[in-house]
Every structure is written in structure tokens, then in C-alpha cells.
Design a protein around this motif. Structure first.
Motif, PDB file in Angstrom:
ATOM      1  N   UNK A  49       0.936  -1.099   0.004  1.00 55.71           N
ATOM      2  CA  UNK A  49      -0.147  -0.009  -0.151  1.00 55.71           C
ATOM      3  C   UNK A  49       0.610   0.992  -0.052  1.00 55.71           C
ATOM      4  N   UNK A  50       1.204   2.411  -1.063  1.00 54.31           N
ATOM      5  CA  UNK A  50       1.323   3.379  -1.118  1.00 54.31           C
ATOM      6  C   UNK A  50       0.842   4.646  -0.590  1.00 54.31           C
ATOM      7  N   UNK A  51       2.333   5.214  -0.237  1.00 51.22           N
ATOM      8  CA  UNK A  51       1.741   6.367   0.542  1.00 51.22           C
ATOM      9  C   UNK A  51       2.960   7.045   0.299  1.00 51.22           C
ATOM     10  N   UNK A  52       2.482   8.437   0.443  1.00 54.34           N
ATOM     11  CA  UNK A  52       2.937   9.427  -0.953  1.00 54.34           C
ATOM     12  C   UNK A  52       3.173   9.516  -2.178  1.00 54.34           C
ATOM     13  N   UNK A  53       2.441   8.734  -2.887  1.00 51.85           N
ATOM     14  CA  UNK A  53       2.252   8.489  -4.527  1.00 51.85           C
ATOM     15  C   UNK A  53       2.159   9.687  -5.566  1.00 51.85           C
ATOM     16  N   UNK A  54       1.989  10.665  -4.884  1.00 50.62           N
ATOM     17  CA  UNK A  54       1.728  12.126  -5.578  1.00 50.62           C
ATOM     18  C   UNK A  54       2.535  12.924  -5.542  1.00 50.62           C
ATOM     19  N   UNK A  55       3.532  13.067  -4.162  1.00 46.35           N
ATOM     20  CA  UNK A  55       4.306  14.221  -3.705  1.00 46.35           C
ATOM     21  C   UNK A  55       5.263  14.009  -5.056  1.00 46.35           C
ATOM     22  N   UNK A  56       5.705  15.812  -5.300  1.00 47.07           N
ATOM     23  CA  UNK A  56       6.034  16.291  -6.410  1.00 47.07           C
ATOM     24  C   UNK A  56       7.418  17.029  -5.765  1.00 47.07           C
ATOM     25  N   UNK A  57       8.435  17.561  -6.878  1.00 50.07           N
ATOM     26  CA  UNK A  57       9.637  18.309  -5.951  1.00 50.07           C
ATOM     27  C   UNK A  57       9.079  19.266  -5.877  1.00 50.07           C
ATOM     28  N   UNK A  58       9.040  20.037  -5.294  1.00 48.81           N
ATOM     29  CA  UNK A  58       8.423  21.381  -5.369  1.00 48.81           C
ATOM     30  C   UNK A  58       9.594  22.342  -5.654  1.00 48.81           C
ATOM     31  N   UNK A  59      10.780  22.882  -5.905  1.00 46.75           N
ATOM     32  CA  UNK A  59      11.629  23.304  -5.812  1.00 46.75           C
ATOM     33  C   UNK A  59      11.638  23.663  -7.293  1.00 46.75           C
ATOM     34  N   UNK A  60      12.579  24.865  -6.948  1.00 46.53           N
ATOM     35  CA  UNK A  60      13.002  24.750  -8.948  1.00 46.53           C
ATOM     36  C   UNK A  60      14.324  24.216  -8.722  1.00 46.53           C
ATOM     37  N   UNK A  61      14.128  23.973  -9.860  1.00 46.11           N
ATOM     38  CA  UNK A  61      16.309  23.047 -10.318  1.00 46.11           C
ATOM     39  C   UNK A  61      17.017  24.150 -10.278  1.00 46.11           C
ATOM     40  N   UNK A  62      18.560  24.235  -9.268  1.00 44.85           N
ATOM     41  CA  UNK A  62      18.942  24.359  -9.580  1.00 44.85           C
ATOM     42  C   UNK A  62      19.968  24.833 -11.114  1.00 44.85           C
ATOM     43  N   UNK A  63      19.563  24.251 -12.275  1.00 48.24           N
ATOM     44  CA  UNK A  63      20.041  24.528 -13.230  1.00 48.24           C
ATOM     45  C   UNK A  63      18.821  25.308 -14.206  1.00 48.24           C
ATOM     46  N   UNK A  64      17.828  25.855 -13.765  1.00 50.97           N
ATOM     47  CA  UNK A  64      16.608  25.812 -14.528  1.00 50.97           C
ATOM     48  C   UNK A  64      15.509  24.553 -15.234  1.00 50.97           C
ATOM     49  N   UNK A  65      15.946  23.523 -15.684  1.00 53.74           N
ATOM     50  CA  UNK A  65      15.892  22.503 -16.218  1.00 53.74           C
ATOM     51  C   UNK A  65      14.746  21.506 -15.637  1.00 53.74           C
ATOM     52  N   UNK A  66      12.833  20.970 -16.024  1.00 54.77           N
ATOM     53  CA  UNK A  66      12.313  21.000 -15.669  1.00 54.77           C
ATOM     54  C   UNK A  66      12.348  19.480 -15.735  1.00 54.77           C
ATOM     55  N   UNK A  67      12.313  18.469 -14.466  1.00 54.12           N
ATOM     56  CA  UNK A  67      12.239  17.303 -14.946  1.00 54.12           C
ATOM     57  C   UNK A  67      11.553  16.862 -14.065  1.00 54.12           C
ATOM     58  N   UNK A  68      11.258  15.385 -14.555  1.00 53.19           N
ATOM     59  CA  UNK A  68       9.761  14.732 -13.995  1.00 53.19           C
ATOM     60  C   UNK A  68       9.748  14.786 -12.309  1.00 53.19           C
ATOM     61  N   UNK A  69       9.295  14.360 -11.671  1.00 46.13           N
ATOM     62  CA  UNK A  69      10.126  14.125 -10.552  1.00 46.13           C
ATOM     63  C   UNK A  69       8.918  13.396  -9.502  1.00 46.13           C
ATOM     64  N   UNK A  70       8.345  11.814 -10.159  1.00 46.94           N
ATOM     65  CA  UNK A  70       7.082  11.429  -9.277  1.00 46.94           C
ATOM     66  C   UNK A  70       7.581  10.798  -8.110  1.00 46.94           C
ATOM     67  N   UNK A  71       7.034  10.941  -7.198  1.00 48.91           N
ATOM     68  CA  UNK A  71       6.562  10.594  -5.517  1.00 48.91           C
ATOM     69  C   UNK A  71       8.445  10.994  -5.473  1.00 48.91           C
ATOM     70  N   UNK A  72       9.110  12.434  -5.671  1.00 48.82           N
ATOM     71  CA  UNK A  72       9.590  12.883  -5.881  1.00 48.82           C
ATOM     72  C   UNK A  72      11.104  11.417  -5.956  1.00 48.82           C
ATOM     73  N   UNK A  73      11.442  10.764  -6.465  1.00 52.29           N
ATOM     74  CA  UNK A  73      11.997  10.029  -6.888  1.00 52.29           C
ATOM     75  C   UNK A  73      12.576   8.603  -5.281  1.00 52.29           C
ATOM     76  N   UNK A  74      11.020   8.341  -4.844  1.00 51.14           N
ATOM     77  CA  UNK A  74      11.345   7.698  -3.783  1.00 51.14           C
ATOM     78  C   UNK A  74       9.568   6.795  -3.788  1.00 51.14           C
ATOM     79  N   UNK A  75       9.815   5.309  -3.251  1.00 47.38           N
ATOM     80  CA  UNK A  75       8.346   5.053  -3.426  1.00 47.38           C
ATOM     81  C   UNK A  75       8.705   4.748  -2.088  1.00 47.38           C
ATOM     82  N   UNK A  76       7.110   4.844  -1.061  1.00 48.74           N
ATOM     83  CA  UNK A  76       7.113   4.699  -0.093  1.00 48.74           C
ATOM     84  C   UNK A  76       5.410   3.486   0.331  1.00 48.74           C
TER      85      UNK A  76
END
Length: 512
Positions: A49-76
Motif C-alpha cells: 500500500x503506497x503512501x506519498x505517491x502524489x508528492x513532487x519536487x516543488x523547488x525550482x532546479x538550480x540549473x533551470x531544467x524541469x525534470x519529472x519527479x514522481x513521488x519525488x524519486x522515492x516510493x514509500x
């Protein structure tokens, strides 16, 4: 409602796709499972049972390039493993190389807190290139990581914590497997490294941490093997410090006597033997789950069962360095006995050691400090403790391995047992050096030496010392080696309701 569900479905789809098909193919091309495949291998079917699946990286990347960040890269989430409830996480390398973002760190912090509150084991699968930092607005994103470290440390001794390093684990996050109770590292793809230059080809690898740093408990040949080993390890562990480990019917006769035990140990104490041969003959069905197998292998540690009951076994191995206790083996022993005590798992010690090594080399490595640490730990553990002395029990090692003066619950000795401050041969040379020098001049050296040696060996024998209940060097009972297994099992049964109180205090202070 349809509009909300459509948005929700889109987010779910993103989470299931992870870092995308291209990065998934790269991951699989390296012979690695994806983060979700690893969870599916670990968890019982349909229980995650997954929790936190909708979490995303809300900060702007330091290099300005947008990248997908599903569950902010960690499944819990939480699941069942072999019918047991666990909390788990799996780092997804396909999402920005598994780098740990701010929200992912806070997810981990809460996950560790939940594991402690729910009293469930915490299993982490790590495949990460390090921390994902942002320097926007002065935020470097380490607050959540520090909170995770704190929470992870606070649940130490409350629930078992297992880490699987199946890819890189670098930077400050490298402390997580070391903070864990047990770490499993993939032989080909695992890499544990804090930072800085490498000065050898094997630096950071599974073999490096198994053989040199002592920061690896088990080496795995594949992701599947690592997960299988984690499941096996979990089968020896309780849910938490208030429960007992699972009792498994092994179908092995508790009264079984082993005739072969009479033939393993050489009659000459100067000759060695492999302690694994004895272990295999006394534990249930010969099954021994060894930990840190290639680190300080003159001391053997691992889990087994006696009469279906889980035990931790510590044994000197005379086949390697005569079973001495030096700094590395002391660290190995100390960590293991403290885990056993935290989860009230009985500790069985099989003793055959020539003690702590003397000399300038070992003093520089802190052999006294490490010996003091073992004394401190053994004096403070309250789990059931059973000592079986097989042959030599010399010097300070006699104390830390559970001699009578350290009050193990039961201490048995084979008839071959010798207790002494050091080896009888050394004592003869130290005490009778004048007599031996004179005998050498007279051509009677061997005769005089053997005469004196035999007298000392008789005095140091448990068959002599065992006649004195109150002496420092003694046992509760001398036993026939063939009865070792049934004796241990009967002792364990007697200790089922053991209670041992320590002095009332805030905490003890262990030698560093």
C-alpha cells in the motif's frame, strides 16, 4: 467529480511510469530491477500500500531544467513480507538518478517515525546518486534529511532496520546503511561511499565493505538474491523489541547427539579446526545464517535455531588467527551482542580463543579500548546468555566471551577446556625460565619442559578447576561434547521467563 478523477488518474499514471521508459530500459540494461519491481519481489502479492505517491519536487532546479519527479524519486508504503507487516521504501534511480530531494527526505523522516509508532520493521532499498540540492533562497534541502537521520536513530532497538544497497549510495546518505541494523550490498552494482578520491579499484564495493570496513553484513549476487536474503534475515527477527522472533518447526530432534563432534577437534591444542564444523552439527538442521562472513573471520556471528527457537551465535574460529579477539572482531562481536540484547534474542557463545593479542601493533589499534567495550557491553546485556567452552579460554577473552565471573545464565565446558591467564606454554617459559636454561645446559630441556607443561595443563584443566564452584575459572557443568545440542536446548527452555534488572540510571557510557 470526473474532472478530479481525471487529474488524479494522470498523476497516478506519472507515478507508475517513474522516470520514463528510456530510463527504465537503461536501468534494466544494467541488470537491475526497477524500484517497483523490487517492491513486488519483496512484498507478498497484492499487499503493498503506497503512501506519498502524489508528492513532487516543488523547488525550482538550480540549473533551470524541469525534470519529472514522481513521488519525488522515492516510493514509500507498507506491506506484508512472508505474512509479516513491514514499512518499506525503494529509491527510484530512473527519477533523477535516485537523488534525494527535499520532499523525499521528509517522507523518509515520517516513515521512520511511523515504523517506531507502529512497531514494524523498516526495510529500505537504496539506489541513489546522493542528495539533490537546491541553492534557491538559501534552501539547500537538508532539513528533512537531518530529521530522517534523527528519527531513524531514535527507533534503533525498537524495530529492526534493514538496508539493501542495490546501486550507488553516496554522500551523507551513505550513513543510512551503517545506521541500519543490517546492510546487504549488491556485489556488482552496489557502491557505498561518503566522498573523496578512491585509491583502490575495490573501494566502495561490496567486497571492500565486507572485508575491510566491516560495514556490510551480506553480499548479494543480484537484486533478487538481495531481496531473498532480506526475507531470510527477517525470518530470524521479531517485529519489535517487545515481541519474540518467529518460532519455526524445524523437525530436528532436540535430544540429537552428534558422534562426529568427537573427531573434529585435534588432540594437540596447537592444531586448529574450523568452528563451522561444530556449528553445523549442533544447530537445528545444520542451518546457520552467518553475518559479516569475510570480516574478522576469526570470530563467527550469525543466527540459527535451537529447538525451533531463534538464537544469536558467537564463536571463535581457531582456524583463523587462533580465534583471537582484536579490534575488528571486537567491533563485530559488540555490535551483534547489543542487537541480540535489544531484541531479547538468546546469545550462545562457543569459546576457543587464545585471548587478546599483545604488542605494540595492537596497542596502537586500541586493543585495550576494544576489550573494555566488550566488557562493558557483556556486563550490561540482559538477554539469555549461554556459554560453551570447547577448548582454550585464555586471558581477557575468557571474560568477554562469558566466563563465570561475568555471570552468564549457564556456562558449560567440554572436557578439553583449559582456563588460564595465557597459554600454558607461555606460563612455563615465563615462570620456569631459569630451570629451563639449566636443563638446556644439561641436555634435559625437552624432558623438563614437558614435565612442567603437563603439570600446568593438569592444573588449568576444567576437570581440575571444575571441582571448585567459587573459583574464577569454572563452569556450571562439564559436558560430553555429544550432548552439546540437547544441553543448550534445555538451558534455553529454563530461561524462557528470565528477568534480569540493571541499576536504575539514565544510561551507561560505553568506552569509545
Amino acid at each position: 467529480m470526473d474532472g478530479y478523477l481525471a487529474k488524479f488518474a494522470k498523476l497516478q499514471k506519472e507515478s507508475l511510469e517513474g522516470g520514463g521508459q528510456e530510463r527504465t530500459q537503461i536501468q534494466q540494461g544494467l541488470g537491475k530491477l526497477t524500484a517497483r519491481e523490487r517492491i513486488n519481489q519483496l512484498a507478498d502479492p497484492g499487499t503493498f500500500e503506497e503512501i506519498g505517491s502524489l508528492v513532487r519536487d516543488h523547488r525550482q532546479p538550480f540549473d533551470g531544467k524541469d525534470r519529472p519527479s514522481p513521488y519525488d524519486g522515492i516510493i514509500t508504503g507498507f506491506a506484508r513480507v512472508s505474512g509479516r507487516s513491514v514499512i518499506l521504501y525503494s529509491v527510484d534511480f530512473t527519477v533523477m538518478s535516485g537523488s534525494l530531494g527535499d520532499q523525499a527526505a521528509w517522507k523518509l523522516a515520517d516513515l521512520a517515525r511511523m515504523a517506531g509508532q507502529m512497531q514494524m520493521p523498516l526495510i529500505g532499498i537504496i539506489d541513489s546518486a546522493g542528495e539533490r540540492l537546491s541553492f534557491k533562497g538559501g534552501d539547500i534541502g537538508l532539513n528533512g534529511l537531518a530529521q530522517f537521520f534523527r528519527n531513524y536513530s531514535l527507533i534503533s532497538g525498537i524495530v529492526p532496520r534493514i538496508s539493501l544497497v542495490l546501486g550507488p549510495c553516496i554522500g551523507v546518505s551513505a550513513v543510512v546503511p551503517v545506521l541500519s541494523d543490517f546492510s546487504i550490498i549488491h556485489r556488482q552494482t552496489g557502491f557505498l561511499w561518503l566522498g573523496g578520491d578512491k585509491h583502490s579499484d575495490d573501494a566502495g564495493t561490496a567486497e571492500f565493505h565486507m572485508e575491510k570496513s566491516g560495514q556490510c553484513d551480506l553480499i548479494a549476487a543480484s537484486d533478487e538474491d538481495a531481496i531473498a536474503q532480506a526475507k531470510k534475515l527477517l525470518s530470524f527477527l521479531p517485529q519489535n523489541c517487545w515481541e519474540k522472533p518467529p518460532v519455526v518447526e524445524m523437525g530436528d530432534n532436540p535430544e540429537r547427539r552428534e558422534e562426529d563432534l568427537l573427531d573434529i577437534m585435534p588432540d594437540d591444542p596447537r592444531l586448529t579446526y574450523d568452528i563451522h564444523e561444530i556449528i553445523a552439527r549442533v544447530v537445528d538442521n545444520g542451518e546457520f545464517f552467518e553475518l559479516k562472513q569475510d570480516f574478522a573471520n576469526h570470530l563467527v556471528t550469525g543466527f540459527c535455531r535451537f529447538g525451533n527457537q531463534v538464537c544469536g551465535l558467537v564463536a571463535n574460529n581457531p582456524d583463523e588467527l587462533s580465534g583471537i579477539l582484536e579490534p575488528d572482531s571486537s567491533d563485530k562481536y559488540d555490535r551483534f551482542m547489543n542487537f541480540l540484547d535489544a531484541f531479547n534474542i538468546p546469545q550462545i557463545n562457543l569459546v576457543d580463543t587464545t585471548a587478546f593479542p599483545p604488542g605494540d601493533k595492537w596497542e596502537r589499534l586500541g586493543v585495550i579500548r576494544h576489550g573494555a567495550k566488550l566488557l562493558h557491553s557483556y556486563a550490561n546485556i540482559t538477554c539469555p546468555k549461554i556459554t560453551v567452552v570447547l577448548r582454550r579460554s585464555y586471558g581477557g577473552a575468557n571474560i568477554v566471551m562469558g566466563c563465570s565471573a561475568m555471570f552468564p545464565d549457564f556456562i558449560y565446558g567440554w572436557p578439553t577446556t583449559e582456563f588460564a591467564p595465557t597459554g600454558p606454554e607461555t606460563v612455563v617459559h615465563a615462570v620456569f625460565h631459569k630451570e629451563l636454561a639449566k636443563a638446556k645446559e644439561e641436555g634435559r630441556y625437552e624432558k623438563v619442559y614437558n614435565f612442567l607443561l603437563n603439570i600446568l595443563k593438569e592444573q588449568f584443566s576444567v576437570l581440575t578447576l571444575g571441582k571448585f564452584w567459587t573459583t574464577y575459572y569454572t563452569v556450571h557443568e562439564v559436558i560430553d561434547p555429544r550432548d552439546t545440542r540437547p544441553r543448550i536446548i534445555k538451558a534455553l527452555r529454563a530461561l524462557v521467563n528470565k528477568r534480569e534488572e540493571l541499576p536504575d540510571r539514565k544510561r551507561s557510557i560505553k568506552p569509545a
